[in-house]
Design an enzyme around this catalytic site. Structure first.
Site, PDB file in Angstrom:
ATOM      1  N   ASP A 176      68.720  19.842   5.713  1.00 55.64           N
ATOM      2  CA  ASP A 176      68.510  20.787   4.612  1.00 55.64           C
ATOM      3  C   ASP A 176      67.020  21.116   4.467  1.00 55.64           C
ATOM      4  OD1 ASP A 176      67.696  18.396   3.513  1.00 55.64           O
ATOM      5  OD2 ASP A 176      68.871  18.583   1.672  1.00 55.64           O
ATOM      6  N   SER A 177      66.186  20.503   5.310  1.00 56.34           N
ATOM      7  CA  SER A 177      64.780  20.915   5.403  1.00 56.34           C
ATOM      8  C   SER A 177      64.698  22.392   5.779  1.00 56.34           C
ATOM      9  CB  SER A 177      64.038  20.057   6.437  1.00 56.34           C
ATOM     10  OG  SER A 177      64.743  20.021   7.662  1.00 56.34           O
ATOM     11  N   GLU A 187      63.919   7.187   5.726  1.00 60.57           N
ATOM     12  CA  GLU A 187      62.774   8.115   5.644  1.00 60.57           C
ATOM     13  C   GLU A 187      61.680   7.547   4.744  1.00 60.57           C
ATOM     14  OE1 GLU A 187      63.594  12.252   4.691  1.00 60.57           O
ATOM     15  OE2 GLU A 187      61.439  12.690   4.503  1.00 60.57           O
ATOM     16  N   LYS A 227      75.393  14.103   7.042  1.00 59.73           N
ATOM     17  CA  LYS A 227      74.399  13.171   6.478  1.00 59.73           C
ATOM     18  C   LYS A 227      74.294  13.393   4.975  1.00 59.73           C
ATOM     19  CE  LYS A 227      69.742  13.575   7.300  1.00 59.73           C
ATOM     20  NZ  LYS A 227      69.188  13.842   5.967  1.00 59.73           N
ATOM     21  N   GLU A 267      72.181  11.967   1.375  1.00 63.52           N
ATOM     22  CA  GLU A 267      71.116  11.145   0.787  1.00 63.52           C
ATOM     23  C   GLU A 267      71.766  10.241  -0.259  1.00 63.52           C
ATOM     24  OE1 GLU A 267      67.754  13.482  -0.505  1.00 63.52           O
ATOM     25  OE2 GLU A 267      67.645  14.537   1.406  1.00 63.52           O
ATOM     26  N   ASP A 270      73.437  18.170   7.275  1.00 64.78           N
ATOM     27  CA  ASP A 270      73.136  17.636   5.941  1.00 64.78           C
ATOM     28  C   ASP A 270      74.066  18.217   4.887  1.00 64.78           C
ATOM     29  OD1 ASP A 270      71.134  15.736   5.745  1.00 64.78           O
ATOM     30  OD2 ASP A 270      69.512  17.217   5.771  1.00 64.78           O
TER      31      ASP A 270
END
Ligand code: KIV
Length: 273
Positions: free
Chosen positions: A53-54, A191, A122, A124, A92
């Site tokens: 999602d960057s 991270e 993925k 978070e 993400d």
């Protein structure tokens, strides 16, 4: 498993290949990818490509990742999946699509997997989201758990804060990693976490870890591709090594094009019908 040269891409990396990496010495080579042309360049050299999602910041110029939508991830996910022959593709789950409850997470995850054909998602997380991981895994959705510095928490935490600085933080991170593993996560991405803490997490869990700003002891490494290629000119985090300075190369090329167009040197007879 080794990273294959360009002319020798036959095998598609599988979930089992990734899981086996805990037992081998060969670190997983991972990068982010958001588009078809970049995927075709990266794919032969990478074990995992992450549609991170960057992309909100790298592609869309957002200030952080919080504005990224499921539609964006589906569209970029499709582009990457359609263009990769070798790498294992992870996408993400964006902010707001999975945190509130496992049923909502499953609905979002099914759409992301179903519409893109990617291999894994993925999220978070910390241990409070273990039931969500479990729900997805029980529905045949492989999950990589992202722990440590979680960019989707930037507003809540008031910035990007390195994790694992105190004994309490280290023990919390280990508990998070173990809870994610127990819930069925096939891998843990760590991270922005102190080296010693990342090393300890990696040694504690039995699934492969992938680090970014973490530790060389992780079972794999990932960077944002545009960072490591030197395409981002504003801010470079400490953990980014630039393997090229493409912003300069692109700037020079565009300068040459602009000069030739203005001087009516391009297109010459070679480039017209
Ligand atoms: O969104 C992303 O690109 C990521 C990487 C920084 C690991 O999560």
């Amino acid at each position: 498993m080794t990273t294959l040269p360009k002319e020798n891409i036959q095998n598609k990396i599988t979930l089992a290949d990734i899981q086996n990496h805990k037992k081998t010495d060969a670190p997983l080579v991972c990068l982010t990818s958001y588009t078809a042309p970049m995927t075709k360049i990266l794919d032969p050299y990478c074990d995992i490509l992450l549609v991170g999602d960057s992309l909100g910041m790298v592609v869309y110029g957002m200030e952080n990742t919080l504005g990224v939508t499921l539609d964006m991830m589906v569209n970029h996910g499709k582009a990457v999946v359609n263009s990769a022959k070798h790498a294992f593709i992870i996408i993400d789950m964006p902010y707001g699509t999975y945190e509130d409850n496992p049923a909502h997470a499953l609905e979002s995850a099914k759409r992301l997997m179903g519409e893109t054909g990617c291999e894994a998602l993925k999220l978070e997380v910390n241990r409070s989201l273990a039931p969500t991981i479990e729900r997805l895994v029980n529905n045949d959705i492989p999950v990589q758990a992202h722990i440590g510095l979680c960019p989707q928490k930037i507003v809540k935490e008031g910035g990007y804060k390195v994790k694992g600085k105190t004994n309490q933080e280290i023990s919390d991170l280990i508990d998070d990693a173990l809870a994610c593993e127990k819930a069925g996560a096939f891998s843990i991405l760590i991270e922005g976490t102190k080296e010693a803490a990342s090393r300890e997490i990696s040694a504690t869990v039995s699934v492969p870890t992938v680090g970014i700003g973490a530790s060389p002891a992780c079972d794999g490494q990932i960077l944002v591709t545009q960072d490591m290629l030197g395409m981002i000119t504003d801010h470079t985090p400490k953990f980014v090594k630039k393997y090229a300075t493409l912003a300069d190369i692109i700037g020079e090329a565009v300068k040459g094009y602009a000069e030739e167009v203005r001087e009516r040197k391009f297109p010459n007879e070679k480039y017209v019908y």
